[in-house]
Each structure stands twice: as C-alpha cells, then as structure tokens.
Design a protein around this motif. Structure first.
Motif, PDB file in Angstrom:
ATOM      1  N   MET A 175       4.560 -13.622  -7.519  1.00  0.00           N
ATOM      2  CA  MET A 175       4.504 -12.239  -6.894  1.00  0.00           C
ATOM      3  C   MET A 175       4.416 -11.155  -7.978  1.00  0.00           C
ATOM      4  O   MET A 175       3.845 -11.011  -9.588  1.00  0.00           O
ATOM      5  CB  MET A 175       6.236 -11.998  -6.836  1.00  0.00           C
ATOM      6  N   THR A 176       3.103 -10.362  -7.972  1.00  0.00           N
ATOM      7  CA  THR A 176       1.954  -9.160  -8.867  1.00  0.00           C
ATOM      8  C   THR A 176       3.207  -8.424  -9.322  1.00  0.00           C
ATOM      9  O   THR A 176       4.093  -7.925  -8.591  1.00  0.00           O
ATOM     10  CB  THR A 176       1.171  -8.821  -8.067  1.00  0.00           C
ATOM     11  N   LYS A 177       3.176  -8.253 -10.668  1.00  0.00           N
ATOM     12  CA  LYS A 177       4.241  -7.722 -11.182  1.00  0.00           C
ATOM     13  C   LYS A 177       3.548  -5.386 -11.260  1.00  0.00           C
ATOM     14  O   LYS A 177       2.563  -6.009 -11.018  1.00  0.00           O
ATOM     15  CB  LYS A 177       4.507  -7.569 -12.725  1.00  0.00           C
ATOM     16  N   VAL A 178       4.307  -4.660 -11.078  1.00  0.00           N
ATOM     17  CA  VAL A 178       4.255  -3.313 -11.036  1.00  0.00           C
ATOM     18  C   VAL A 178       4.606  -3.100 -11.789  1.00  0.00           C
ATOM     19  O   VAL A 178       5.908  -2.371 -11.837  1.00  0.00           O
ATOM     20  CB  VAL A 178       4.463  -3.518  -9.545  1.00  0.00           C
ATOM     21  N   VAL A 179       3.550  -1.703 -12.405  1.00  0.00           N
ATOM     22  CA  VAL A 179       3.916  -0.797 -12.999  1.00  0.00           C
ATOM     23  C   VAL A 179       3.904  -0.177 -13.392  1.00  0.00           C
ATOM     24  O   VAL A 179       2.429   0.555 -12.464  1.00  0.00           O
ATOM     25  CB  VAL A 179       3.272  -2.128 -15.017  1.00  0.00           C
ATOM     26  N   ALA A 222      -0.026  -4.256 -11.429  1.00  0.00           N
ATOM     27  CA  ALA A 222      -1.075  -3.342 -10.332  1.00  0.00           C
ATOM     28  C   ALA A 222       0.037  -2.650 -10.970  1.00  0.00           C
ATOM     29  O   ALA A 222       0.927  -2.165 -11.411  1.00  0.00           O
ATOM     30  CB  ALA A 222      -0.216  -4.350  -8.598  1.00  0.00           C
ATOM     31  N   ILE A 223      -0.726  -0.860 -10.541  1.00  0.00           N
ATOM     32  CA  ILE A 223      -0.514  -0.114 -11.957  1.00  0.00           C
ATOM     33  C   ILE A 223      -0.204   1.281 -10.785  1.00  0.00           C
ATOM     34  O   ILE A 223      -2.000   1.035 -10.087  1.00  0.00           O
ATOM     35  CB  ILE A 223      -1.205  -0.200 -13.068  1.00  0.00           C
ATOM     36  N   CYS A 224       0.471   2.262 -11.045  1.00  0.00           N
ATOM     37  CA  CYS A 224       0.011   3.343 -11.156  1.00  0.00           C
ATOM     38  C   CYS A 224      -0.135   4.034 -12.244  1.00  0.00           C
ATOM     39  O   CYS A 224       0.884   4.398 -13.217  1.00  0.00           O
ATOM     40  CB  CYS A 224       1.914   3.255 -10.280  1.00  0.00           C
ATOM     41  N   ASN A 284       6.097   2.034  -1.733  1.00  0.00           N
ATOM     42  CA  ASN A 284       4.911   1.902  -0.369  1.00  0.00           C
ATOM     43  C   ASN A 284       3.472   0.947  -1.018  1.00  0.00           C
ATOM     44  O   ASN A 284       3.283   0.087   0.149  1.00  0.00           O
ATOM     45  CB  ASN A 284       5.008   3.214   0.081  1.00  0.00           C
ATOM     46  N   ASP A 285       3.424   1.399  -1.979  1.00  0.00           N
ATOM     47  CA  ASP A 285       1.667   0.855  -2.158  1.00  0.00           C
ATOM     48  C   ASP A 285       1.370  -0.200  -2.621  1.00  0.00           C
ATOM     49  O   ASP A 285       0.709  -1.371  -2.546  1.00  0.00           O
ATOM     50  CB  ASP A 285       0.605   2.364  -2.163  1.00  0.00           C
ATOM     51  N   LEU A 286       2.494  -0.252  -3.767  1.00  0.00           N
ATOM     52  CA  LEU A 286       2.543  -1.814  -4.674  1.00  0.00           C
ATOM     53  C   LEU A 286       3.389  -2.594  -4.591  1.00  0.00           C
ATOM     54  O   LEU A 286       3.025  -4.147  -4.686  1.00  0.00           O
ATOM     55  CB  LEU A 286       2.471  -0.720  -6.465  1.00  0.00           C
ATOM     56  N   GLY A 287       4.272  -2.259  -4.053  1.00  0.00           N
ATOM     57  CA  GLY A 287       5.640  -3.118  -4.563  1.00  0.00           C
ATOM     58  C   GLY A 287       6.953  -2.598  -5.351  1.00  0.00           C
ATOM     59  O   GLY A 287       6.442  -1.983  -5.563  1.00  0.00           O
ATOM     60  N   PRO A 288       8.135  -3.556  -5.248  1.00  0.00           N
ATOM     61  CA  PRO A 288       8.888  -3.334  -5.844  1.00  0.00           C
ATOM     62  C   PRO A 288       8.344  -3.210  -7.213  1.00  0.00           C
ATOM     63  O   PRO A 288       7.260  -3.629  -7.700  1.00  0.00           O
ATOM     64  CB  PRO A 288       9.488  -4.879  -5.639  1.00  0.00           C
TER      65      PRO A 288
END
Length: 249
Positions: A1-5, A28-30, A76-80
């Motif tokens: 799973m891609t990590k989201v930061v 995946a980045i915000c 919503n857009d990138l995940g947990p």
C-alpha cells in the motif's frame, strides 16, 4: 500500500523539497498551501510527471475548520494517512522584543504552534491503533532558533519553536504505544526565502562565518532528514531531534 503524507506549507522552501523527495521515495503527497496556489500546483505537476500521486489543498493551518478539511480531502483523494510533516511556519520583521505587538505574537503562535497542534491531533485520530489506524509518523519542523534564542531579531519566532520542541517530546511519549512516532528537525540557517519575510534576504550570507561549516544549509539537506524520520528506517526513533545547523550553537 502506498504511504500517504501531508506536508504543510509545501509550496516553497523546505516543504517543497520534502514533497519532491517523498515522491521519489514512493509516497503519495498532499501539498498544503495557504495562498500560493500557483507554486503548490507547480510542485504537484512536477510530482505527477514522475508518475507519483499528489494533490494541492489550500488550508490555513491556524484554523480548525481548514485543518479538518485538509485531512478529509487527503483521505478521500489519496487514502489513509500514514505521515504528517508539520512544516508550515512564519516569522515577521527583525526587531527587538520590546517593539513587538501582541498581534504579531498571536499570528506567529497561531500558525507555528496552534497550527502544528491542530494537524498533529487530526493525524493522531486517524493513525492511532487505538482508533483503528495502522500507526504512522509525525515530523515537526522546529528550528535551531529554539536553543539559540533569536535575540534582537526573532525572539517570538524562537519561542514558538521552543513550544514545538516541547510538543514533540510530550506527544512522542503519549502516542508511542499507539503506533505513532513523533520526532523533529531543527534547521539552522537554510537558504530559503523565509529570510526575505524577515526583511533580510541575504541573512544567511551575513551570518555564515559564524557557522562552523561556513555555509548555509540547503532545503534538500533538511528534506533528507525529514524523510529519514518518516521512514521505517527510523522505526526505533521517537521523541528525538536532528539538528541541521552546521554546528552552530
């Protein structure tokens, strides 16, 4: 799973460098920003061109409603969410403490301290294993000013970063058993445009001879430290600080 930061204040400087490095490492980045939409979108476009996921979300981190929106859109857009970099921060014109206004202090503490606290709280609610999360990591961007003091220039900014140090230590102890690590970096004189905000774009050049390494740091050097603290390589590291001040004390 891609990590989201989520990286706050990521449209420029240390935040932007961290976003670009995180993309190279598969996150995946915000990219959070307050006003500079064009710069934030430029960072996002650069990341997306490499095949990685990124979004730009406007939010004033000193406002609770904005922070909740920031986290909701990212999920919503990138995940947990698995990581937070509390990078957003401001300073004001260089001046002695006696000349500073209450309004100035409130602005600096609202963004630098309250903003970091709001974002950390929302991250913990989502990442804590006690709330059904998978754990994660928070990295706070403090400053060498927290121990140097900022005399005659930025005592208020230094004080806000001292609060970030205390936040880092306390939170690290509080959420360690919930699968969340909390650490911080303390950059010193780094070549970014934040110095122009204080009225002296050339501040690093003026002070570099006082740095044992004899130069200012780069945003990429700070980003490397941030990403190590976020990574699994730092799995036994919490409540810790990495100083990036070229030996200046």
């Amino acid at each position: 799973m891609t990590k989201v930061v989520i990286i706050t204040g990521a449209s420029r400087g240390i935040g932007a460098a961290t976003a670009l490095l995180a993309a190279k490492q598969g996150y995946a980045i915000c990219v959070n920003y307050q006003k500079d939409k064009a710069s934030a979108n430029k960072i996002v476009n650069t990341i997306q061109a490499t095949g990685s996921k990124a979004i730009a979300v406007a939010a004033d981190v000193s406002k609770e409603i904005d922070v909740k929106h920031l986290f909701k859109i990212t999920e919503n857009d990138l995940g947990p969410i698995s990581g937070l970099v509390n990078n957003a921060g401001v300073l004001d014109q260089q001046t002695k403490f006696e000349n500073m206004s209450v309004e100035r202090w409130q602005r600096i503490f609202n963004i630098n301290v309250i903003g970091s606290m709001l974002c950390a709280r929302e991250a913990i609610i989502r990442m804590s294993t006690q709330h059904g999360g998978q754990g994660g990591a928070i990295v706070n961007v403090s400053s060498a000013a927290s121990f140097i003091g900022g005399a005659n220039e930025y005592v208020d900014y230094a004080a806000s970063k001292g609060a970030i140090d205390s936040l880092t230590i306390g939170l690290a102890k509080e959420v360690a058993a919930e699968g969340i690590r909390v650490n911080a970096v303390r950059p010193g004189l780094i070549n970014t445009d934040i110095h122009a905000s204080g009225g002296e774009p050339g501040r690093v050049d003026r002070l570099k001879e006082a740095i044992p390494i004899k130069r200012g740091g780069t945003t990429e050097e700070v980003a490397n430290a941030i990403m190590w603290l976020l990574s699994d390589q730092a799995s036994y590291c919490t409540g810790s600080f990495i100083e990036l001040a070229g030996g200046r004390r």
